[in-house]
Write a protein that holds these residues in place. Structure first.
Motif: not given
Length: 219
Positions: A53-58, A63-66, A134-140, A196-197
């Motif tokens: 409950l204290f994580t940011e899992v979503n 921006e892009r999803e398989d 999915a690739i999230q905004p600002g993903h690194r 990711l590749r």
């Protein structure tokens, strides 16, 4: 609380349902809680849920999803429901069981260790940890710390949890269900790595060359 109210509600309800299946499968509260090892497993399950409950899992598609990989979610759900009930029930009727209390305690220990390994990366990744591929905004890329030598530590934690749960009920059937988890899990890993590749190219290839996918020294 950081996750959405909807996900928090789902986490709480699914946890209680999962424990309820196990309690029912073993024959009720008295039978379940007569084993100190299972009391520990239940407490660990609740602690993991509270921590989540204290994580940011979503469930953001970012921006892009398989989207083709979404089939693994109901697959995990079905295996999870079966795992919640059948190992406990097989323990109750003494079907394909082995060992004694020592095996139960080994299972409880693995369950806790797997839970820690499962949750640690969730806190590290923050909003980048999505239930979708999915690739999230600002993903690194994260290639240090717990990710230095292992690309999917949270998934390894999931497997260890499944094995620990099965052993806590001394259940060969539970171990079979844990093995079945590998089918959607590997499909998920392959989809994530392809995304990711495509996103990070040579940087991700170099990371793959110096790290293990799931089990250090094996795969």
């Amino acid at each position: 609380m950081k996750i959405s109210a909807r996900l928090a509600f789902f986490a709480i309800v699914s946890t209680l349902a999962y424990l309820g299946l196990a309690i029912g499968g073993l024959g009720g509260f008295a039978a379940f809680f007569s084993h100190s090892s299972l009391v520990l497993v239940a407490l660990a399950t609740l602690v993991m849920t509270i921590a989540s409950l204290f994580t940011e899992v979503n469930l953001s598609s970012g921006e892009r999803e398989d989207r083709a990989n979404r089939w693994v979610l109901p697959a995990f759900g079905i295996i999870g429901l079966l795992s919640g009930y059948l190992p406990a029930y097989s323990d109750r009727i003494d079907f394909w069981t082995f060992g004694g209390e020592g095996v139960r305690w080994l299972g409880a220990l693995l369950f806790i260790l797997g839970g820690a390994l499962r949750m640690w990366p969730v806190f590290v990744l923050g909003k980048r940890f999505s239930g979708l591929v999915a690739i999230q905004p600002g993903h690194r890329l994260v290639t240090d710390g717990i990710y230095r030598n292992l690309r999917n530590p949270s998934y390894l934690g999931m497997l260890i949890i499944a094995v620990g749960w099965a052993l806590a009920f001394r259940s060969g059937l539970g171990l079979l269900l844990a093995a079945l988890t590998l089918i959607p899990l590997i499909a998920r890993i392959q989809a994530e790595e392809a995304l990711l590749r495509a996103q990070f190219g040579a940087e991700y290839e170099a990371y793959c060359a110096r790290s293990w996918r799931l089990i250090p020294g094996v795969y």
